[in-house]
Enzyme design. Structure first.
Site, mmCIF file in Angstrom:
data_model
loop_
_atom_site.group_PDB
_atom_site.id
_atom_site.type_symbol
_atom_site.label_atom_id
_atom_site.label_comp_id
_atom_site.label_asym_id
_atom_site.label_seq_id
_atom_site.Cartn_x
_atom_site.Cartn_y
_atom_site.Cartn_z
ATOM 1 N N ASN A 298 0.842 -1.199 0.000
ATOM 2 C CA ASN A 298 0.000 0.000 0.000
ATOM 3 C C ASN A 298 0.873 1.242 0.000
ATOM 4 O O ASN A 298 2.096 1.150 0.022
ATOM 5 C CB ASN A 298 -0.975 -0.019 1.193
ATOM 6 N N ASP A 366 -4.605 -6.122 5.181
ATOM 7 C CA ASP A 366 -5.595 -6.970 5.854
ATOM 8 C C ASP A 366 -5.460 -8.432 5.454
ATOM 9 O O ASP A 366 -5.860 -9.310 6.196
ATOM 10 C CB ASP A 366 -7.011 -6.463 5.512
ATOM 11 N N PRO A 394 -3.084 -11.389 10.728
ATOM 12 C CA PRO A 394 -3.388 -11.115 12.136
ATOM 13 C C PRO A 394 -3.612 -9.618 12.326
ATOM 14 O O PRO A 394 -3.012 -8.811 11.621
ATOM 15 C CB PRO A 394 -2.108 -11.562 12.859
ATOM 16 N N ASP A 395 -4.499 -9.262 13.241
ATOM 17 C CA ASP A 395 -4.705 -7.851 13.569
ATOM 18 C C ASP A 395 -3.757 -7.502 14.725
ATOM 19 O O ASP A 395 -3.960 -7.942 15.862
ATOM 20 C CB ASP A 395 -6.169 -7.609 13.957
ATOM 21 N N ILE A 396 -2.734 -6.716 14.404
ATOM 22 C CA ILE A 396 -1.683 -6.455 15.392
ATOM 23 C C ILE A 396 -2.223 -5.600 16.534
ATOM 24 O O ILE A 396 -1.990 -5.879 17.704
ATOM 25 C CB ILE A 396 -0.472 -5.785 14.699
ATOM 26 N N LYS A 427 -14.338 1.507 15.797
ATOM 27 C CA LYS A 427 -13.061 0.787 15.679
ATOM 28 C C LYS A 427 -12.371 0.687 17.030
ATOM 29 O O LYS A 427 -11.807 -0.346 17.375
ATOM 30 C CB LYS A 427 -12.162 1.520 14.665
ATOM 31 N N LYS A 431 -11.417 -2.942 18.392
ATOM 32 C CA LYS A 431 -10.013 -3.358 18.517
ATOM 33 C C LYS A 431 -9.581 -3.469 19.982
ATOM 34 O O LYS A 431 -8.559 -4.050 20.277
ATOM 35 C CB LYS A 431 -9.107 -2.340 17.824
HETATM 36 N N1 CTP Z 1 -4.075 -2.692 12.212
HETATM 37 C C1 CTP Z 1 -3.269 -3.676 12.696
HETATM 38 N N2 CTP Z 1 -3.263 -4.907 12.098
HETATM 39 C C2 CTP Z 1 -4.051 -5.148 11.029
HETATM 40 C C3 CTP Z 1 -4.882 -4.126 10.524
HETATM 41 C C4 CTP Z 1 -4.866 -2.895 11.140
HETATM 42 O O1 CTP Z 1 -2.540 -3.448 13.665
HETATM 43 N N3 CTP Z 1 -4.016 -6.339 10.466
HETATM 44 C C5 CTP Z 1 -4.105 -1.412 12.920
HETATM 45 C C6 CTP Z 1 -3.541 -0.236 12.166
HETATM 46 O O2 CTP Z 1 -2.165 -0.076 12.449
HETATM 47 C C7 CTP Z 1 -4.371 0.900 12.736
HETATM 48 C C8 CTP Z 1 -5.707 0.265 13.052
HETATM 49 O O3 CTP Z 1 -5.455 -1.117 13.130
HETATM 50 O O4 CTP Z 1 -3.843 1.352 13.963
HETATM 51 C C9 CTP Z 1 -6.800 0.504 12.072
HETATM 52 O O5 CTP Z 1 -6.389 0.272 10.758
HETATM 53 P P1 CTP Z 1 -7.417 0.442 9.548
HETATM 54 O O6 CTP Z 1 -6.757 -0.003 8.316
HETATM 55 O O7 CTP Z 1 -8.030 1.797 9.589
HETATM 56 O O8 CTP Z 1 -8.555 -0.519 9.999
HETATM 57 P P2 CTP Z 1 -8.918 -1.977 9.631
HETATM 58 O O9 CTP Z 1 -8.614 -2.872 10.790
HETATM 59 O O10 CTP Z 1 -8.311 -2.374 8.344
HETATM 60 O O11 CTP Z 1 -10.480 -1.875 9.566
HETATM 61 P P3 CTP Z 1 -11.430 -1.418 8.339
HETATM 62 O O12 CTP Z 1 -10.961 -2.178 7.152
HETATM 63 O O13 CTP Z 1 -12.760 -1.811 8.840
HETATM 64 O O14 CTP Z 1 -11.298 0.055 8.229
#
Ligand code: CTP
Length: 489
Positions: A298, A366, A394-396, A427, A431
């Site tokens: 990205n 994602d 994984p969502d960090i 969010k 989260k």
């Molecule tokens: N983030 C993360 N790990 C992921 C995705 C996101 O740690 N796999 C963290 C980003 O660093 C940021 C926050 O989550 O602090 C939100 O990121 P964002 O891209 O806005 O949200 P998404 O989780 O992708 O949600 P959505 O697609 O619904 O906007």
């Protein structure tokens, strides 16, 4: 060494034994000082402090005792100490400079000089290798202090033992850090004065590596580097460019001025609101391979995350910055861990715990490609394009927010195209983080977020929110860091 009327100082201190106890030296060292009429540079701060504690006014520049508070003489003159003689706000700033044995050793002399321009007292230590390149005399002449070289020197041990050398400093700086010195430090060897100090010190350690590019790139050196960094050792450089050996690549010693700037940055942290705290920051994009030559990524530049890491460091925190590939230089004196994929980023974050603060500013992909090929996907004549099967990353942020070792304050970012507040608030709940910094990433504001130097943001702290108008990303970072600092005080 400082010329002074040592007898008067000794009297003011209450006798020779008091000076010996203060400096941790034996009677012969004091006899030497008296014979030469000088005190070593490192003694100036403690002596001034001790003399003042006994009610005397002392001019730290001349070491002249001006009077005693009971006599009222010289009142006010003691206030003159200010920045002179290595004092800052009454605190002496000391750097123990270890010079390693590389061709860049001569630049350590420049570093020693420039540090003193900032009223920092420098004590030099040299490895055997360093003495092949420069002499202890040069270092000693420039620092105004003895340059220490020998672990088993009786005279040195009487004057300033290796444990005291290691402890009585605000920072240990290694210039240049050679591959050999890094390897010995990484493995905890204590086979000379330099490595013994590195093992015995409780002060922050900063290394400026310099070596041939192949030696730098060698897995052994990189493993040693990772080990040292994981222990909190701070690194400056090395830089890219031409080398003394005629080759090109990464391995040049950073510019002495840059090294000095990093040292000043580090020393300036002692009194920050976040001093003693560990902050973990994610930054940049993640890059998810499709095959060995293609990837999904990205547009994140890492500017905001890197600025936050630097701002938290300025507030005094020890910072681990876990970053995807960016073109930015690492902020000074921040512990940088470079990763590519989201899975690597999570592993690096978990390895960096425990932390007091986590700020997730990375644009984490994602999804990753489920079965990224080990060989390049070939275009088949007439065949339909390949379908990429994606698997969730994984969502960090969420993992850190729900971690058994959860940082006390977890801050996320939200990139939203519409309903900024509502989406960011949702969010925050989803989260499990404490605060969210929300950005509009489309429309009039959002067009300029990615790669731009400025940003407009909304900070959500639980039920409260505040709007931050468009401002440079460095300013957003400073605002966030000072809000975090206030949260911890
Ligand atoms: N983030 C993360 N790990 C992921 C995705 C996101 O740690 N796999 C963290 C980003 O660093 C940021 C926050 O989550 O602090 C939100 O990121 P964002 O891209 O806005 O949200 P998404 O989780 O992708 O949600 P959505 O697609 O619904 O906007």
């Amino acid at each position: 060494m400082k010329n002074c009327d040592l007898s008067t100082i000794i009297t003011a201190l209450g006798g020779r034994q008091a000076l010996q106890d203060l400096l941790g030296v034996g009677p012969s060292a004091v006899s030497n000082y008296l014979a030469r009429g000088t005190l070593p540079q490192r003694a100036l701060g403690p002596v001034c402090e001790a003399v003042r504690a006994r009610g005397y006014h002392i001019d730290p520049a001349s070491l002249e005792i001006i009077g005693h508070q009971d006599a009222g003489a010289g009142a006010g003159r003691g206030m003159r100490e200010g920045m002179r003689g290595g004092m800052r706000g009454g605190m002496l700033r000391r750097v123990l400079l270890i010079v390693g044995g590389g061709i860049a050793a001569y630049k350590a002399l420049e570093v020693a000089r420039r540090l003193q321009d900032h009223d920092i007292t420098v004590t030099g230590v040299m490895t055997g290798g360093a003495q092949q390149f420069i002499t202890p005399l040069s270092l000693s002449a420039l620092t105004g202090e003895k340059a220490y070289t020998d672990l088993f020197s009786l005279t040195d041990e009487a004057e300033m033992g290796h444990i005291r050398l290691a402890r009585e400093t605000d920072l240990v700086l290694v210039v240049p850090a050679t591959a050999n010195l890094m390897a010995r430090a990484a493995h905890g060897l204590a086979d000379d004065l330099a490595t013994t100090i590195l093992l015995a010190t409780t002060a922050p350690v900063m290394i400026a590596p310099a070596m041939n590019q192949a030696m730098w790139g060698h897995p052994a050196t990189q493993e040693n580097l990772a080990r040292l960094r994981a222990r909190g050792i701070l690194t400056i450089g090395p830089d890219d460019g031409g080398m003394a050996c005629g080759e090109e690549g990464t391995g040049r010693l950073s510019d002495p001025q840059e090294i000095v700037a990093a040292v000043l940055d580090q020393l300036g942290r002692g009194d920050g609101a976040l001093s003693g705290r560990h902050a973990l920051v994610t930054s940049g994009p993640t890059v998810e391979p499709i095959d060995p030559v293609r990837f999904i990524a990205n547009r994140s530049s890492g500017k905001q995350g890197h600025a936050i890491a630097a701002a938290l460091a300025r507030q005094g925190a020890r910072v681990t910055l876990v970053s995807g590939p960016v073109t930015l230089p690492p902020p000074p004196a921040v512990d940088l861990v470079e990763v590519e994929t989201a899975r690597q980023m999570l592993a690096a974050c978990e390895a960096a715990l425990p932390a007091d603060i986590a700020v997730c500013a990375a644009a984490v992909a994602d999804w990753h490609v489920a079965d990224a090929g080990a060989s390049k996907m070939k275009k088949q004549e007439g065949a339909p394009p390949p379908a990429l099967a994606l698997t969730e990353n994984p969502d960090i942020l969420k993992t850190l927010s729900t971690h058994a070792d959860r940082p006390r304050l977890v801050v996320g970012f939200a990139a939203e195209t519409e309903s900024l507040y509502e989406n960011a608030a949702a969010k925050l709940g989803r989260k499990g983080c404490d605060w969210i910094v929300a950005n509009q990433v489309a429309g009039d504001e959002g067009d300029t977020v990615f790669g731009s130097d400025s940003n407009a943001a909304m900070l959500l702290t639980g039920n409260e929110s505040e709007n931050w108008p468009r401002m440079p990303k460095a300013e957003i970072a400073d605002r966030l860091a000072s809000r975090i600092g206030a949260h911890f005080t």
